[in-house]
Design an enzyme around this catalytic site. Structure first.
Site, PDB file in Angstrom:
ATOM      1  N   LYS A  87      -8.902 -36.384  -8.017  1.00 34.23           N
ATOM      2  CA  LYS A  87      -7.885 -35.371  -7.697  1.00 34.23           C
ATOM      3  C   LYS A  87      -8.186 -34.101  -8.493  1.00 34.23           C
ATOM      4  CE  LYS A  87      -2.878 -35.723  -6.967  1.00 34.23           C
ATOM      5  NZ  LYS A  87      -1.683 -36.423  -7.446  1.00 34.23           N
TER       6      LYS A  87
HETATM    7  O1  G3P Z   1       2.097 -36.174  -5.798  1.00 31.67           O
HETATM    8  C1  G3P Z   1       2.687 -35.088  -6.447  1.00 31.67           C
HETATM    9  C2  G3P Z   1       3.997 -35.472  -6.957  1.00 31.67           C
HETATM   10  O2  G3P Z   1       3.853 -36.457  -7.946  1.00 31.67           O
HETATM   11  C3  G3P Z   1       4.839 -34.374  -7.435  1.00 31.67           C
HETATM   12  O3  G3P Z   1       6.130 -34.782  -7.211  1.00 31.67           O
HETATM   13  O4  G3P Z   1       8.551 -34.801  -7.480  1.00 31.67           O
HETATM   14  O5  G3P Z   1       7.068 -34.022  -9.362  1.00 31.67           O
HETATM   15  O6  G3P Z   1       7.375 -32.637  -7.326  1.00 31.67           O
HETATM   16  P1  G3P Z   1       7.348 -34.013  -7.879  1.00 31.67           P
END
Ligand code: G3P
Length: 217
Positions: A87
């Protein structure tokens, strides 16, 4: 649409994997820290454990922001198991690294994508997955699902093979909307996945069937 779980929590990965519907796992440095996984050896070992648990792709995120650092980290990740995907953040050095990985047979997921322009760059650089963060776009008062639709449209017109991996999912409705918008993959925390199960009419209907089955005896 494939289902990935967005966590580094082994119990949660197992829970969805045991349902038979899990196609892969995504992680990020925040999710690793949340599980208390720190230091290179522990991180590498944790990725190995996850990659052995699931059949599908497991994204392991680099923390370097320079080309050489990203390549060195990515090579180590890719050597853990063939289902590890590196990634890489959507920054200038990241685009260069995506192209290098693509030219050298290492699969990638371009992360922190918030616009169609960034998604075009990721595809041009040969990323296998592109990760638009739809929840964070919604948080900023834009429409995350609309971005998935726009990228899906562009990729179809241009014939890009990069898979759209909708990330930063916050609700079961996000999953449904991403499926409608043409996402190839949806990576979600456990709760939105289990949230897809819920419908009060299912609960009411099942309670009635079970009650009637009892009264027939
Ligand atoms: O895959 C990306 C994700 O982990 C981000 O999620 O909820 O932190 O915006 P969030």
């Amino acid at each position: 649409m494939k289902f990935f779980i967005d966590t580094a929590n082994l119990a949660q990965i197992k829970e969805v994997n045991d349902l038979g519907i899990l196609d892969g796992v995504t992680t990020n440095p925040t999710l690793m820290a949340k599980e208390g996984i720190k230091g290179e050896a522990a991180i590498m070992n944790h990725y190995k454990t996850i990659a052995e648990m699931v059949k599908g792709d497991v994204s392991a995120e680099v923390i370097s922001t320079d080309f050489d650092g990203m390549i060195a980290e990515g090579k180590k990740f890719a050597a853990i198991r063939p289902n590890i995907v590196v990634k890489v953040p959507m920054i200038k050095e990241g685009v260069r690294a995506l192209k290098w990985f693509s030219d050298n047979g290492i699969r990638t997921n371009c992360t922190l994508v918030f616009s169609a322009g960034q998604a075009i760059l990721a595809a041009k650089a040969g990323a296998n997955y592109v990760s638009p963060f739809i929840g964070r776009i919604d948080d900023a008062n834009w429409d995350g699902v609309q971005l998935i639709e726009q990228i899906a449209n562009i990729y179809a017109i241009q014939g890009y093979e990069t898979e759209i991996l909708a990330a930063s999912i916050r609700s079961p409705l996000h999953i449904v909307k991403c499926a409608e918008a043409g996402a190839d993959v949806c990576t979600c925390p456990l709760e939105p996945i289990l949230g897809l199960l819920k419908h009060p009419l299912t609960d009411i209907g099942l309670a009635k069937f079970l009650a009637d089955a009892k009264s027939e005896k």
